[in-house]
Design an enzyme around this catalytic site. Structure first.
Site: not given
Lengths: 226, 226
Positions: B116, B118, B61
């Site tokens: 997304e 971040e 992961e």
DNA sequence: TCAAAAGTGTTCCGAATACACCCATGA
DNA sequence: TCATGGGTGTATTCGGAACACTTTTGA
């Protein structure tokens, strides 16, 4: 993404229960009554029920095995190697419990799937089932770490205890002796303890002062002890 | 006793990835593209495959999300409360990773199920999905603890670094300043570091000495640092 | 009066803290 | 020559370590 898209592992809890008896660090093992590893010794444990939190499962197993509630219990580590259980994929969440010698005296309840339960000296263990040797190694590391940096030592003692009893416990865990004067000075300077009214009686020597942990001090609190 | 006798929970891994960028402690979050908690931010993670060890799952992961291998990674804690996931019983084994700011610069790969990814400042986080706030709290506690007692700080730094860079990292983590002379004296006395041949160049001030961690010192080694 | 463990104080040493100035470089 | 961050030493304080004798009790 649905949960059902994935094959699921089984999840168990296993509990490493320590106590100090007869001036020795001991751990509770149960003899397995079923395969795999039938007749081998292992830590008490079992499957996590689907509507039961992990810690609840650990407490349930702990109580089934020892009949004791109110012990110090914390999660230790999760072992999940693919091949750790011959029956298939089994992930085990291990816990770490400390019980005091008075409570440890109460008789052990052999439960389902278990032939007998027994306290073993850390230095004299039978071969263990599964990856339980690795778990124990990890648990002992954690135990020493916690003794050095937290107040867990008190979970091995009754409510009232003498400073000598406390020192003895540290000596057993760290496998070395401490100077009595320095040990007392250090412990008392931490302001964790308060003297109780009574002194221990019916001993054929000067009766020692009994102390108790101040009520606002939580067991497990992080503080440099030794 | 058969494994099939028990309903099984799902098991996931979630990874709390820290870095230091722009003089701030940051953590990597992904925006969920699917229900539950669609459009909420969460730690990168996913289901443990049935033939994959837990740490392998965490590494997979981690790499999917950041493209980075070779990071400091350790298991954090296992969260398994019955109601932590609205889809059903899901137990998550959480991991804790530290990556250095140079590697953190590489672009983030949004993967399946994720819109997304971040880096967020620890002090300025969006609301988190599931029980991820609790996980983060636990991770930060562990981070500070590890900084104080082990050599993990170096995992935030490149191979060669200056003592000022190191000090800056401690100041960010502990949210306080240290005296430069005392800090250097302490770090050098631990004999963890060796000076490298080169000095940093192209700075308009006295070029600082670059140090590296001695090759025999493992990151994560327990030692009182601060 | 003896045996057994309780209880107590001082000295020494090393580590942590507080604190301020000169150095090397590129612009 | 100036601005910038790099680099260094000393005095003081505090905590840890070493060390031995007196006290209280029941038998």
């Amino acid at each position: 993404m649905k949960l059902s898209d994935y094959p699921r592992p089984s999840v168990t809890v296993d509990i490493v229960i320590f106590t100090i008896k007869d001036n020795n660090l001991k751990v509770l093992l149960v003899k397995r009554g079923v395969e795999p590893f039938k007749n081998k010794w292992a830590f008490p444990g079992g499957f996590v029920k689907i509507h039961e939190n992990l810690e609840q499962a650990a407490k349930r197993e702990l109580e089934e095995e020892t009949g004791v509630k109110e012990v110090y219990l914390e999660q230790l580590y999760t072992f999940g190697d693919v091949s750790r259980d011959p029956r298939g994929r089994v992930i085990t969440v291990t816990y770490f419990a400390l019980i005091n010698s008075e409570k440890a005296k109460e008789k052990l309840n052999a439960s389902t799937d278990v032939i007998e339960a027994e306290w073993f000296e850390i230095s004299n263990l039978p071969p263990l089932a599964f990856d339980h040797s690795e778990i124990l190694k990890y648990a002992i590391k954690r135990l020493k770490w916690k003794f050095e940096y937290t107040t867990i030592a008190f979970s091995f003692l009754p409510k009232r205890f003498t400073l000598t009893q406390l020192q003895k416990i540290y000596e057993i865990i760290f496998e070395k002796n401490f100077d009595k004067r320095n040990f007392r000075k250090k412990i008392l300077s931490l302001e964790l303890l308060e003297p109780t009214e009574e002194k221990e009686k019916e001993v054929s020597y000067r009766p020692p002062q009994l102390y108790s942990l101040k009520s606002k001090i939580k067991i497990g609190k992080i503080i440099d002890i030794i």
